[in-house]
Scaffold this motif. Structure first.
Motif: not given
Length: 120
Positions: A1-13
């Motif tokens: 779950r934390d990895n998915l959030r981190q990937w979302w943040i990186e992709n979105t930014l």
């Protein structure tokens, strides 16, 4: 779950709308590739708002700290319990990371947008 959030943040930014994620075995061997749209990386859409609001508040705090002393350097530490600590580094630990023209521009009193419409 934390990895998915981190990937979302990186992709979105970075403006990346989709990603391919490799799922690994316990031995570290990739066995499946999955394609995700960035919005699918979060379980709840409200989580996106929480992440963005945190980022806005954090960057506002950083700008306020830095505007007070543009030559100072700060260390931010996030502990496992979620607390974030800000420490001003002593003069001896400082290195000039940002050029003076940049700090003068970013912390000038006139930081508003100067976008002009050219409609006729």
């Amino acid at each position: 779950r934390d990895n998915l959030r981190q990937w979302w943040i990186e992709n979105t930014l970075n403006g990346i709308p989709r990603t391919i994620i490799g799922l690994r075995t316990n031995d570290g061997i990739v066995h499946t590739l999955k394609y995700y749209e960035a919005r699918e990386l979060l379980e709840d859409e409200s989580e996106a708002d929480v992440c963005v609001n945190f980022l806005v508040q954090f960057l506002t705090f950083v700008k306020t700290k830095m505007a007070a002393d543009t030559k100072a350097e700060y260390r931010f530490v996030c502990e496992r319990n979620g607390n974030i600590y800000c420490t001003k580094l002593p003069d001896s630990a400082r290195a000039s990371l940002l050029p003076s023209w940049y700090t003068e521009k970013i912390f000038s009193k006139d930081t508003g947008s100067k976008c002009e419409s050219k409609r006729k």
